[in-house]
Motif scaffolding. Structure first.
Motif, mmCIF file in Angstrom:
data_model
loop_
_atom_site.group_PDB
_atom_site.id
_atom_site.type_symbol
_atom_site.label_atom_id
_atom_site.label_comp_id
_atom_site.label_asym_id
_atom_site.label_seq_id
_atom_site.Cartn_x
_atom_site.Cartn_y
_atom_site.Cartn_z
ATOM 1 N N UNK A 136 0.829 -1.190 0.000
ATOM 2 C CA UNK A 136 0.000 0.000 0.000
ATOM 3 C C UNK A 136 0.874 1.253 0.000
ATOM 4 N N UNK A 137 0.290 2.315 -0.427
ATOM 5 C CA UNK A 137 0.968 3.604 -0.453
ATOM 6 C C UNK A 137 0.762 4.311 0.884
ATOM 7 N N UNK A 138 1.825 4.872 1.442
ATOM 8 C CA UNK A 138 1.663 5.638 2.679
ATOM 9 C C UNK A 138 0.992 6.985 2.394
ATOM 10 N N UNK A 139 0.651 7.681 3.451
ATOM 11 C CA UNK A 139 0.134 9.040 3.349
ATOM 12 C C UNK A 139 0.764 9.849 4.474
ATOM 13 N N UNK A 140 1.043 11.115 4.194
ATOM 14 C CA UNK A 140 1.599 12.014 5.201
ATOM 15 C C UNK A 140 0.575 13.115 5.450
ATOM 16 N N UNK A 141 0.128 13.216 6.686
ATOM 17 C CA UNK A 141 -0.822 14.239 7.110
ATOM 18 C C UNK A 141 -0.123 15.131 8.126
ATOM 19 N N UNK A 142 -0.438 16.410 8.107
ATOM 20 C CA UNK A 142 0.228 17.317 9.039
ATOM 21 C C UNK A 142 -0.661 18.498 9.382
ATOM 22 N N UNK A 143 -0.357 19.107 10.514
ATOM 23 C CA UNK A 143 -0.924 20.386 10.913
ATOM 24 C C UNK A 143 0.264 21.296 11.179
ATOM 25 N N UNK A 144 0.243 22.480 10.592
ATOM 26 C CA UNK A 144 1.393 23.368 10.707
ATOM 27 C C UNK A 144 0.931 24.800 10.959
ATOM 28 N N UNK B 132 -2.595 18.589 4.523
ATOM 29 C CA UNK B 132 -2.975 19.081 5.838
ATOM 30 C C UNK B 132 -4.090 18.223 6.420
ATOM 31 N N UNK B 133 -4.107 18.104 7.742
ATOM 32 C CA UNK B 133 -5.186 17.358 8.395
ATOM 33 C C UNK B 133 -6.540 18.009 8.138
ATOM 34 N N UNK B 134 -6.539 19.293 7.832
ATOM 35 C CA UNK B 134 -7.806 19.966 7.538
ATOM 36 C C UNK B 134 -8.362 19.551 6.177
ATOM 37 N N UNK B 135 -7.532 18.909 5.364
ATOM 38 C CA UNK B 135 -7.958 18.388 4.056
ATOM 39 C C UNK B 135 -7.879 16.862 4.046
ATOM 40 N N UNK B 136 -8.190 16.236 5.171
ATOM 41 C CA UNK B 136 -8.097 14.784 5.294
ATOM 42 C C UNK B 136 -8.892 14.110 4.176
ATOM 43 N N UNK B 137 -8.213 13.351 3.311
ATOM 44 C CA UNK B 137 -8.930 12.687 2.219
ATOM 45 C C UNK B 137 -9.867 11.608 2.762
ATOM 46 N N UNK B 138 -10.994 11.447 2.112
ATOM 47 C CA UNK B 138 -11.956 10.447 2.570
ATOM 48 C C UNK B 138 -11.407 9.034 2.432
ATOM 49 N N UNK B 139 -10.423 8.844 1.568
ATOM 50 C CA UNK B 139 -9.853 7.507 1.369
ATOM 51 C C UNK B 139 -8.547 7.300 2.139
ATOM 52 N N UNK B 140 -8.320 8.069 3.188
ATOM 53 C CA UNK B 140 -7.078 7.969 3.954
ATOM 54 C C UNK B 140 -6.829 6.529 4.405
ATOM 55 N N UNK B 141 -7.909 5.794 4.704
ATOM 56 C CA UNK B 141 -7.787 4.432 5.232
ATOM 57 C C UNK B 141 -7.197 3.446 4.220
ATOM 58 N N UNK B 142 -7.098 3.843 2.960
ATOM 59 C CA UNK B 142 -6.482 2.985 1.942
ATOM 60 C C UNK B 142 -4.954 3.061 1.981
ATOM 61 N N UNK B 143 -4.446 3.966 2.786
ATOM 62 C CA UNK B 143 -3.003 4.200 2.861
ATOM 63 C C UNK B 143 -2.421 3.568 4.112
ATOM 64 N N UNK B 144 -1.257 2.971 3.940
ATOM 65 C CA UNK B 144 -0.514 2.391 5.061
ATOM 66 C C UNK B 144 0.963 2.577 4.805
#
Length: 170
Positions: A1-9, A33-45
């Motif tokens: 699976x593809x990872x994802x990087x989420x952040x708040x800055x 950004x965490x404020x733009x959390x994609x709905x499919x975030x759970x597909x990423x690991x």
């Protein structure tokens, strides 16, 4: 699976670290950004989740996202004005990690010093007496000066190395 990087800055520190991590991960790794959390975030690991430390834990935007990360493998990273090897940094990472759902797995944590928002410094100096940790005093001013050049290239290289190590745990 593809990872994802989420952040708040708040000042750009955590975003710089997030982008350094994403660049070290497989091509096409999303970084947002965490404020733009994609709905499919759970597909990423795994999920890399970064925040700026606010009052000894993750900032408010990140605290809203942490409980949503059900059944995820998560690597947490943070930026703060204090020494990343300090008890304050360790306790801040622990406080944020404790907000993860029980169904998630914490892969590891990383902390990096970051420049402190000058407006926040001004507010702290107004709020706290000089003898306090956050009041205007030589020790406080020294910490803020030390943080002012971070994250630097060494910090970003360490962040990238952390990201690669976390991928090995996946």
């Amino acid at each position: 699976m593809t990872p994802i990087v989420l952040y708040s800055s708040r000042t750009g520190n955590t975003e710089k670290v997030a982008r350094a991590m994403a660049a070290a991960l497989p091509e096409g790794t999303p970084c947002c950004s965490v404020t733009d959390l994609p709905s499919d975030w759970h597909r990423h690991r795994p999920v890399f989740l970064g925040f700026w430390v606010d009052r000894g834990t993750a900032d408010a935007a990140t605290r809203c996202v942490l409980p949503l990360l059900q059944d995820a493998d998560i690597a947490i990273f943070a930026t703060l004005g204090a020494d990343p090897a300090s008890d304050h940094a360790r306790l801040s990472l622990e406080a944020a990690s404790s907000l993860l759902p029980r169904s998630s797995r914490l892969l590891g944590t990383f902390c990096c010093r970051g420049r402190v928002d000058p407006e926040l410094v001004k507010k702290m100096y107004e709020m706290f007496p000089p003898q306090s940790l956050h009041g205007r005093n030589p020790a406080s001013e020294s910490r803020i000066r030390a943080a002012s050049t971070h994250p630097d290239e060494t910090d970003l290289a360490q962040a990238a190395a952390f990201a690669r190590r976390m991928m090995e745990k996946e």
